[in-house]
Each structure stands twice: as C-alpha cells, then as structure tokens.
Design a protein around this motif. Structure first.
Motif, PDB file in Angstrom:
ATOM      1  N   GLN A   1       0.858  -1.183   0.000  1.00  0.00           N
ATOM      2  CA  GLN A   1       0.000   0.000   0.000  1.00  0.00           C
ATOM      3  C   GLN A   1       0.897   1.236   0.000  1.00  0.00           C
ATOM      4  OE1 GLN A   1      -2.958  -0.267   3.177  1.00  0.00           O
ATOM      5  NE2 GLN A   1      -2.818  -2.501   3.132  1.00  0.00           N
ATOM      6  N   TRP A   2       0.975   1.918  -1.112  1.00  0.00           N
ATOM      7  CA  TRP A   2       1.925   3.014  -1.231  1.00  0.00           C
ATOM      8  C   TRP A   2       1.290   4.326  -1.674  1.00  0.00           C
ATOM      9  CZ3 TRP A   2       2.478   5.227  -6.096  1.00  0.00           C
ATOM     10  CH2 TRP A   2       1.952   4.497  -7.161  1.00  0.00           C
ATOM     11  N   HIS A   3       0.111   4.249  -2.271  1.00  0.00           N
ATOM     12  CA  HIS A   3      -0.516   5.457  -2.798  1.00  0.00           C
ATOM     13  C   HIS A   3      -1.379   6.121  -1.728  1.00  0.00           C
ATOM     14  CE1 HIS A   3      -2.710   8.102  -5.584  1.00  0.00           C
ATOM     15  NE2 HIS A   3      -1.767   7.835  -6.465  1.00  0.00           N
TER      16      HIS A   3
ATOM     17  N   ARG B   1      -2.848  -9.218  -7.712  1.00  0.00           N
ATOM     18  CA  ARG B   1      -3.029  -7.790  -7.408  1.00  0.00           C
ATOM     19  C   ARG B   1      -1.830  -7.258  -6.620  1.00  0.00           C
ATOM     20  NH1 ARG B   1      -5.337  -8.366 -11.028  1.00  0.00           N
ATOM     21  NH2 ARG B   1      -7.567  -8.767 -11.306  1.00  0.00           N
ATOM     22  N   GLU B   2      -1.305  -8.078  -5.719  1.00  0.00           N
ATOM     23  CA  GLU B   2      -0.122  -7.692  -4.951  1.00  0.00           C
ATOM     24  C   GLU B   2       1.041  -7.398  -5.897  1.00  0.00           C
ATOM     25  OE1 GLU B   2       1.263  -6.685  -1.423  1.00  0.00           O
ATOM     26  OE2 GLU B   2      -0.085  -8.379  -1.081  1.00  0.00           O
ATOM     27  N   ARG B   3       1.250  -8.288  -6.874  1.00  0.00           N
ATOM     28  CA  ARG B   3       2.340  -8.098  -7.833  1.00  0.00           C
ATOM     29  C   ARG B   3       2.142  -6.815  -8.638  1.00  0.00           C
ATOM     30  NH1 ARG B   3       1.996 -13.786  -8.386  1.00  0.00           N
ATOM     31  NH2 ARG B   3       0.545 -13.599 -10.132  1.00  0.00           N
ATOM     32  N   GLU B   4       0.926  -6.615  -9.111  1.00  0.00           N
ATOM     33  CA  GLU B   4       0.674  -5.439  -9.942  1.00  0.00           C
ATOM     34  C   GLU B   4       0.890  -4.142  -9.173  1.00  0.00           C
ATOM     35  OE1 GLU B   4      -2.306  -5.576 -13.373  1.00  0.00           O
ATOM     36  OE2 GLU B   4      -3.288  -6.711 -11.778  1.00  0.00           O
ATOM     37  N   ILE B   5       0.374  -4.087  -7.955  1.00  0.00           N
ATOM     38  CA  ILE B   5       0.511  -2.856  -7.174  1.00  0.00           C
ATOM     39  C   ILE B   5       1.984  -2.567  -6.903  1.00  0.00           C
ATOM     40  CG2 ILE B   5       0.058  -1.832  -4.905  1.00  0.00           C
ATOM     41  CD1 ILE B   5      -2.714  -3.122  -5.005  1.00  0.00           C
TER      42      ILE B   5
ATOM     43  N   ILE C   1      12.692  -5.696 -13.576  1.00  0.00           N
ATOM     44  CA  ILE C   1      11.359  -6.301 -13.595  1.00  0.00           C
ATOM     45  C   ILE C   1      11.148  -6.899 -14.979  1.00  0.00           C
ATOM     46  CG2 ILE C   1       8.872  -5.898 -13.406  1.00  0.00           C
ATOM     47  CD1 ILE C   1       9.557  -3.412 -11.708  1.00  0.00           C
ATOM     48  N   VAL C   2      10.710  -8.163 -15.034  1.00  0.00           N
ATOM     49  CA  VAL C   2      10.266  -8.744 -16.299  1.00  0.00           C
ATOM     50  C   VAL C   2       8.742  -8.714 -16.324  1.00  0.00           C
ATOM     51  CG1 VAL C   2      12.281 -10.197 -16.712  1.00  0.00           C
ATOM     52  CG2 VAL C   2      10.407 -11.088 -15.321  1.00  0.00           C
ATOM     53  N   HIS C   3       8.177  -8.438 -17.493  1.00  0.00           N
ATOM     54  CA  HIS C   3       6.725  -8.292 -17.602  1.00  0.00           C
ATOM     55  C   HIS C   3       6.011  -9.617 -17.378  1.00  0.00           C
ATOM     56  CE1 HIS C   3       2.765  -7.794 -19.475  1.00  0.00           C
ATOM     57  NE2 HIS C   3       2.894  -6.501 -19.184  1.00  0.00           N
TER      58      HIS C   3
ATOM     59  N   ASP D   1      -1.200  -4.495 -17.744  1.00  0.00           N
ATOM     60  CA  ASP D   1      -1.446  -5.858 -17.253  1.00  0.00           C
ATOM     61  C   ASP D   1      -0.176  -6.510 -16.707  1.00  0.00           C
ATOM     62  OD1 ASP D   1      -2.912  -8.006 -16.548  1.00  0.00           O
ATOM     63  OD2 ASP D   1      -3.408  -8.685 -18.567  1.00  0.00           O
ATOM     64  N   PHE D   2       0.173  -6.121 -15.485  1.00  0.00           N
ATOM     65  CA  PHE D   2       1.394  -6.611 -14.847  1.00  0.00           C
ATOM     66  C   PHE D   2       1.128  -7.766 -13.877  1.00  0.00           C
ATOM     67  CE2 PHE D   2       2.233  -2.176 -16.001  1.00  0.00           C
ATOM     68  CZ  PHE D   2       3.424  -2.300 -16.696  1.00  0.00           C
ATOM     69  N   GLU D   3       0.077  -8.544 -14.118  1.00  0.00           N
ATOM     70  CA  GLU D   3      -0.276  -9.641 -13.215  1.00  0.00           C
ATOM     71  C   GLU D   3       0.827 -10.676 -13.093  1.00  0.00           C
ATOM     72  OE1 GLU D   3      -3.952 -11.478 -14.234  1.00  0.00           O
ATOM     73  OE2 GLU D   3      -5.164  -9.697 -13.815  1.00  0.00           O
ATOM     74  N   ASN D   4       1.587 -10.860 -14.154  1.00  0.00           N
ATOM     75  CA  ASN D   4       2.631 -11.898 -14.166  1.00  0.00           C
ATOM     76  C   ASN D   4       4.029 -11.326 -14.026  1.00  0.00           C
ATOM     77  OD1 ASN D   4       0.934 -14.341 -14.792  1.00  0.00           O
ATOM     78  ND2 ASN D   4       0.405 -13.073 -16.547  1.00  0.00           N
ATOM     79  N   ALA D   5       4.125 -10.020 -13.787  1.00  0.00           N
ATOM     80  CA  ALA D   5       5.448  -9.397 -13.676  1.00  0.00           C
ATOM     81  C   ALA D   5       6.165  -9.873 -12.417  1.00  0.00           C
ATOM     82  CB  ALA D   5       5.307  -7.880 -13.656  1.00  0.00           C
ATOM     83  N   MET D   6       7.483  -9.953 -12.519  1.00  0.00           N
ATOM     84  CA  MET D   6       8.288 -10.424 -11.399  1.00  0.00           C
ATOM     85  C   MET D   6       9.600  -9.656 -11.341  1.00  0.00           C
ATOM     86  SD  MET D   6       6.580 -12.882  -9.906  1.00  0.00           S
ATOM     87  CE  MET D   6       7.804 -13.782  -8.966  1.00  0.00           C
ATOM     88  N   PRO D   7      10.095  -9.407 -10.120  1.00  0.00           N
ATOM     89  CA  PRO D   7      11.445  -8.840 -10.014  1.00  0.00           C
ATOM     90  C   PRO D   7      12.465  -9.834 -10.552  1.00  0.00           C
ATOM     91  CG  PRO D   7      10.639  -9.526  -7.860  1.00  0.00           C
ATOM     92  CD  PRO D   7       9.484  -9.656  -8.804  1.00  0.00           C
ATOM     93  N   CYS D   8      13.480  -9.317 -11.210  1.00  0.00           N
ATOM     94  CA  CYS D   8      14.447 -10.207 -11.855  1.00  0.00           C
ATOM     95  C   CYS D   8      15.774  -9.484 -12.025  1.00  0.00           C
ATOM     96  CB  CYS D   8      13.914 -10.657 -13.211  1.00  0.00           C
ATOM     97  SG  CYS D   8      15.124 -11.492 -14.227  1.00  0.00           S
ATOM     98  N   ALA D   9      16.853 -10.136 -11.679  1.00  0.00           N
ATOM     99  CA  ALA D   9      18.185  -9.567 -11.890  1.00  0.00           C
ATOM    100  C   ALA D   9      18.951 -10.351 -12.949  1.00  0.00           C
ATOM    101  CB  ALA D   9      18.965  -9.557 -10.579  1.00  0.00           C
TER     102      ALA D   9
END
Length: 274
Positions: A103-105, A149-153, A211-213, A233-241
């Motif tokens: 929750q950031w906004h 939703r957590e990932r997208e936010i 981040i990968v989409h 639509d960032f439902e499947n996005a993930m942090p990635c290095a």
C-alpha cells in the motif's frame, strides 16, 4: 465462471462476483464461491457441491431465492452445507480474509462506492466513471486473486512517474482490506509488428528496473495515436536480476507482435479505439 450481469434479488442484496465450477468433474466436486453485498457490507459465501444445481448456482436470482436465511451481524464469511436433515444450512467461518499488503498510494477508495461500470475481464476488471472520467478498476474478487493484485501494485509503485504504464490512481478497499486499485484509462490500439522498436524500448525500460513483464503479448502494449507505447497488465510481472531472463523476454517480442490468435486480448479491449 465469470462475466455475469450483476443481479439483485432485493434492494439490499446483490451478487458482486461469483465462481461456479460448471464443467465435469469439478461441477460435482468443487465448491462455488460468491461475493455478495448485503446492505452496506460485503459477505463471502462458499457453497458445497451437490446442494444446488449448476443452473441455480449460475443464476443469482434463483440462488438468492433458494439460499437458507443468512445470519444477521458483522460476519464476513460463511459456508452453506447440507445439514443432518438434508436441508442446506449456514455455518459461519471466523477467519481473516487475505488482503493486499503493498500500500503506497495516498488515495484509498471504498470499492462499494464505485459505480457498476462495464466488466471487461470476468469478475475482476471493469471500466467505470470516476471523478468525471473513465477509469479501469481491478480487484481481487476472491482470495486466490490477491497474489496477482499484490504483484501489480508493487510494479506500479516501482514504475510510478516513469511513463511505462497507466497512471495509478489509488487503492480500492473493502472494509479495512486493500483488494485492488484504479488506473487511468488510456486510448490506443494493440501493438503489431510495425511497433517492434517501440515495444522493445518499453520492455527494456522495464528491465532496467529489474522487472520482467511476464506476459508481453501484443495486447499488453497500448499504442497511442502519436506512436507512444505503454505497457499494461502486470499480473505476471516479477522482479528479476537475470540478464538471461530479460533477453529471453525480448527475444519473444517479434512473434508476440505477429500473433493473430487473440490470446491476451482481455483487459486491453477497454483501451482499444472504436
């Protein structure tokens, strides 16, 4: 089952969302889930298989007419099962519901205060009027929707101010839980092969944030009239290095932008020009 017209059986009772397993063998073995507004409260009802037919479960007026009386009070979740006399009975379940923790906004809006709008993807995504403009509302109708939703936010927090995605307008709350968010409604068209360079640039800018989409199909790129490419639509996005994962995602873009099966159209229909 999704994409239902919302129906009321009485002024203060409304089925907001529903998941009814219609196909064998799940229709006979899986629970059905309903999210209802009763007065000014949201209640979650789980109905065990075999109590009502799929036809009844799938048609809210019939279901609401046949449900046993629901208890009064501030309860949130209940299960309908068959009692010892063979009739449906209601048992309250006292457990905390899952919520979005990112929750950031600063803006928070009560999901029940929003107008109904037009559903564009199941129970979870709709276009509606808010603050004198059209917006996209994305919610977690049920517990299993919370992780996406957590990932997208989290992604919208990471890209805030970068111009990579639609403007994030605030969190949607149900009671004391964050369950979704509002987005700016963009206007444009889905990307095609001619937009490859713009799409590569957008994805590379996302990758620069590590981040990968996760689902860069052509409908998750909205191309404006001036050629600007925006990701959605960032439902499947993930942090990635990992450079390898980033390169793999980029390598799929030519094929993704040429695909004509309609895969992934979903939410992007709301952004498409008439």
């Amino acid at each position: 089952m999704g994409d239902v017209d919302l129906v009321t059986s009485a002024p203060d009772v409304e089925v907001l969302s529903m998941e009814v397993p219609c196909n064998a063998p799940f229709a006979d073995t899986a629970d059905s889930h309903f999210r209802m507004r009763i007065g000014k409260q949201v209640k979650y009802i789980i109905i065990e298989p075999g109590i009502f037919s799929v036809d009844v479960l799938s048609f809210p007026p019939d279901l609401l007419a046949q449900l046993p009386p629901l208890p009064a009070g501030d309860w949130v979740q209940a299960r309908v099962e068959r009692g010892v006399d063979g009739n449906p009975t209601v048992l309250l379940e006292h457990m905390a519901l899952a919520r979005v923790h990112t929750q950031w906004h600063q803006n928070r809006m009560d999901v029940l205060s929003l107008p109904r709008g037009k559903y564009v993807k199941g129970n979870n995504v709709r276009v509606l009027q808010y603050d004198s403009r059209l917006v996209i509302a994305k919610i977690a109708a049920f517990e299993w929707d919370i992780p996406r939703r957590e990932r997208e936010i989290a992604v919208y927090q990471a890209i805030d101010g970068c111009g990579l995605g639609p403007t994030f307008l605030g969190h949607l709350v149900e009671g004391d839980r964050v369950i979704g968010f509002l987005l700016e409604l963009l206007q444009g068209r889905p990307a095609g092969p001619e937009d490859l360079q713009g799409c590569l640039g957008a994805v590379q800018r996302l990758h620069a944030l590590d981040i990968v989409h996760g689902d860069p199909n052509r409908y998750n790129f909205i191309v404006s009239s001036d050629g600007t490419v925006t990701l959605i639509d960032f439902e499947n996005a993930m942090p990635c290095a990992s450079t390898e994962e980033k390169d793999q995602e980029l390598a799929t873009l030519p094929a993704q932008l040429s695909e004509e099966t309609g895969r992934g159209r979903g939410v992007s229909e709301a952004f498409l020009e008439d």
